[in-house]
Design an enzyme around this catalytic site. Structure first.
Site, PDB file in Angstrom:
ATOM      1  N   GLU A 160      23.420  56.679  16.156  1.00 20.63           N
ATOM      2  CA  GLU A 160      22.409  56.294  17.133  1.00 20.63           C
ATOM      3  C   GLU A 160      21.027  56.734  16.644  1.00 20.63           C
ATOM      4  OE1 GLU A 160      23.382  57.611  21.055  1.00 20.63           O
ATOM      5  OE2 GLU A 160      25.384  56.677  21.018  1.00 20.63           O
TER       6      GLU A 160
ATOM      7  N   GLY B 268      22.824  61.135  14.166  1.00 21.89           N
ATOM      8  CA  GLY B 268      23.447  60.659  12.936  1.00 21.89           C
ATOM      9  C   GLY B 268      24.507  61.655  12.512  1.00 21.89           C
TER      10      GLY B 268
ATOM     11  N   TRP C  59      21.992  51.446  12.319  1.00 19.83           N
ATOM     12  CA  TRP C  59      22.607  51.481  10.988  1.00 19.83           C
ATOM     13  C   TRP C  59      24.058  50.992  11.032  1.00 19.83           C
ATOM     14  CZ3 TRP C  59      19.592  51.488   7.000  1.00 19.83           C
ATOM     15  CH2 TRP C  59      18.348  52.119   7.056  1.00 19.83           C
TER      16      TRP C  59
ATOM     17  N   GLU D 228      27.863  58.094   4.859  1.00 17.97           N
ATOM     18  CA  GLU D 228      29.156  58.750   5.139  1.00 17.97           C
ATOM     19  C   GLU D 228      29.020  60.266   5.086  1.00 17.97           C
ATOM     20  OE1 GLU D 228      32.253  56.420   6.496  1.00 17.97           O
ATOM     21  OE2 GLU D 228      30.462  55.834   5.421  1.00 17.97           O
TER      22      GLU D 228
ATOM     23  N   THR E 124      25.531  63.115   4.704  1.00 17.06           N
ATOM     24  CA  THR E 124      24.600  63.485   3.640  1.00 17.06           C
ATOM     25  C   THR E 124      25.250  64.519   2.725  1.00 17.06           C
ATOM     26  OG1 THR E 124      23.590  65.305   4.874  1.00 17.06           O
ATOM     27  CG2 THR E 124      22.642  63.107   5.206  1.00 17.06           C
TER      28      THR E 124
END
Length: 387
Positions: free
Chosen positions: A126, A130, A155, A365, A367
Site C-alpha cells: 500500500e 511496503g 505496485w 520481494e 529490500t
C-alpha cells in the site's frame, strides 16, 4: 553432492532457452522501448504451460520442482526481465491458493489460472505500507454473507490483466498484534468498486503493467476468504514470499548472465590498438570477477530452491540467494556497461536495459537490508546454521 541438473531439468531449460531465443530476445529492445503489450509472448508462455508452474497437476498445472521454477525465471530474464514479471506474481497467487485455499477455491480458480485464461497477481503493498505489511489500512468489514472491502494498493503487477487478485486486508483492525487480524480475500477484479487508477511510471521492469488500485466498498463473498478462516493472511502471504524470493533471485541471475554474454560478445569484437579489447588485462580481470560472482549467485539460487523442494523452511536460504544474486545483477549490469564504454549508455545496446532492470532486484520481494535482518535473526536464534 551433485551440482548437475537432472535430465528432465536440462530438457526443461533447453525448451525455455529455445523459446526465449525465438520469441523474446529478437523483439525485447523494440517492444520494451515502445511499451508494446507482449501479447504474442504471453500466448507462447500459455502454450508451454508456464502459467501453471505452481499449480498441482490434478488442477491442470505443471507443478514443477523449485529448481525448475528458478530455471524458468532465469532463462526468461536472460531475454527480458519484464516478461518474467508476468509469471512471477501470477505464480505466487497460484501457490497461495494451492497451499492455503479450500478445495472449492482450488477447483474454482486453479484450472483457469494454470492455462493462463485467468491471470493473477498478489495485492499486498500500500502507499503507506511496503516492508511493514502489518501497517496496511485496507479493511474488510463483514456484512451479511460477505465482506465490504475499502482501501488502496500500489505496485501491483498484472493488475490490469488479472481476473482475480488475492488482496491482503484487515478483517479485525483492532487485533493486537496486528497480523492476527489480517486475511487474504480472493477478489474478482470485475467487482463494482474495484478500479485500476493508474499505471506507475518506472525506470525499468517494462513489459508488464504495475498499477495502483482503489477498492471502494467492494463486496466480496465470504467463500472468497482464502482458506475460510480469518486471521491467517499474514502467514499465508509470507509463505508465498519465500518462494517469491527464489523467483527474484533467479531473475537476477538471468540479468547477470545476459550482462556477461553481452560483455563477452562486445569485448571480443571491439578493436583497440589493433586487437580485441578482451585481450587487455584490465578487461580480463573485470570479466573474470563478473563470471565468478554470477556462478556463485546461480549456485546459491539452486541451493535455496533445492532446500524448498525438500520441504524444509528456506527463508534464510532464499533470503541469502536473493540478497547475493540481486547485488550481483546490479554489479554485473554496471560492469557490462563500463566494458562497452560510451556505447553502454546507448539504448541501442542491451546493457542499458539490463542496468535499469537490475535496480529493481535489490528492492522487490523485500529490500536487501530487510533480508539481511531476516538472515541474521535465523542465525542468532540458532534455527539456521552455516558450516
Amino acid at each position: 553432492m551433485d551440482f548437475a541438473l537432472t535430465p528432465e531439468q536440462e530438457l526443461f531449460r533447453r525448451t525455455l532457452r529455445d523459446f526465449v531465443a525465438k520469441e523474446i530476445t529478437p523483439v525485447a529492445r523494440e517492444w520494451e522501448e515502445s511499451g508494446r503489450h507482449p501479447a504474442e509472448i504471453i500466448d507462447g508462455m500459455r502454450s508451454l504451460g508456464l502459467f501453471g508452474l505452481t499449480v498441482p497437476e490434478r488442477y491442470g498445472g505443471l507443478d514443477v520442482d523449485m529448481v525448475s521454477f528458478a530455471l524458468t525465471f532465469e532463462e526468461i530474464s536472460r531475454g527480458w526481465m519484464g516478461i518474467a514479471g508476468i509469471l512471477g506474481s501470477h505464480s505466487l497467487a497460484c501457490l497461495l491458493i494451492a497451499r492455503h485455499g479450500s478445495e472449492e477455491q482450488r477447483l474454482r480458480w486453479l484450472p483457469g489460472m494454470a492455462s493462463g485464461a485467468c491471470r493473477s497477481g498478489i495485492a499486498l503493498t500500500e502507499p503507506d505500507a511496503g516492508t511493514d505489511l502489518q501497517g496496511i489500512r485496507t479493511t474488510a468489514r463483514r456484512d451479511g454473507d460477505g465482506y465490504v472491502v475499502r482501501g488502496a494498493k500500489t505496485w501491483i503487477t498484472n493488475a490490469r490483466s488479472a481476473g482475480m487478485l488475492p488482496v491482503l486486508v484487515k478483517t479485525d483492525p483492532a487485533a493486537r498484534p496486528a497480523h492476527r487480524g489480517m486475511s487474504l480475500l480472493l477478489v474478482d477484479t470485475a467487482s463494482e468498486g474495484f478500479t485500476v487508477t493508474r499505471d506507475l511510471p518506472k525506470l525499468g521492469y517494462r513489459g508488464t503493467e504495475t498499477c495502483e488500485l482503489l477498492l471502494e466498498d467492494v463486496r466480496v463473498p465470504a467463500d472468497c476468504l482464502l482458506g475460510g478462516v480469518e486471521g491467517r493472511g499474514m502467514q499465508q502471504a509470507l509463505s508465498a514470499l519465500e518462494t517469491g524470493r527464489i523467483n527474484v533471485a533467479a531473475r537476477s541471475v538471468g540479468i547477470a548472465q545476459a550482462a556477461l554474454d553481452e560483455a563477452l560478445s562486445y569485448t571480443g569484437r571491439r578493436q583497440a590498438f589493433g586487437r580485441p579489447v578482451h585481450d587487455f588485462q584490465a578487461v580480463q580481470l573485470r570479466l573474470a570477477d563478473l563470471a565468478t560472482r554470477l556462478q556463485a549467485a546461480r549456485l546459491l539460487v539452486y541451493w535455496a530452491a533445492s532446500r524448498a523442494d525438500g520441504g524444509a523452511r528456506a527463508d534464510a536460504e532464499s533470503g541469502m540467494a536473493k540478497l547475493f544474486a540481486s547485488e550481483t545483477a546490479v554489479t554485473a549490469a554496471l560492469d557490462a556497461m563500463r566494458l562497452h564504454g560510451g556505447y553502454g549508455y546507448s539504448k541501442e545496446f542491451v546493457v542499458e536495459r539490463l542496468y535499469r532492470d537490475a535496480a529493481l532486484m535489490s528492492i522487490g520481494e523485500g529490500t536487501n537490508d530487510i533480508l539481511r535482518t531476516v538472515i541474521a535473526r535465523r542465525l542468532t536464534s540458532g534455527e539456521t546454521r552455516i558450516g
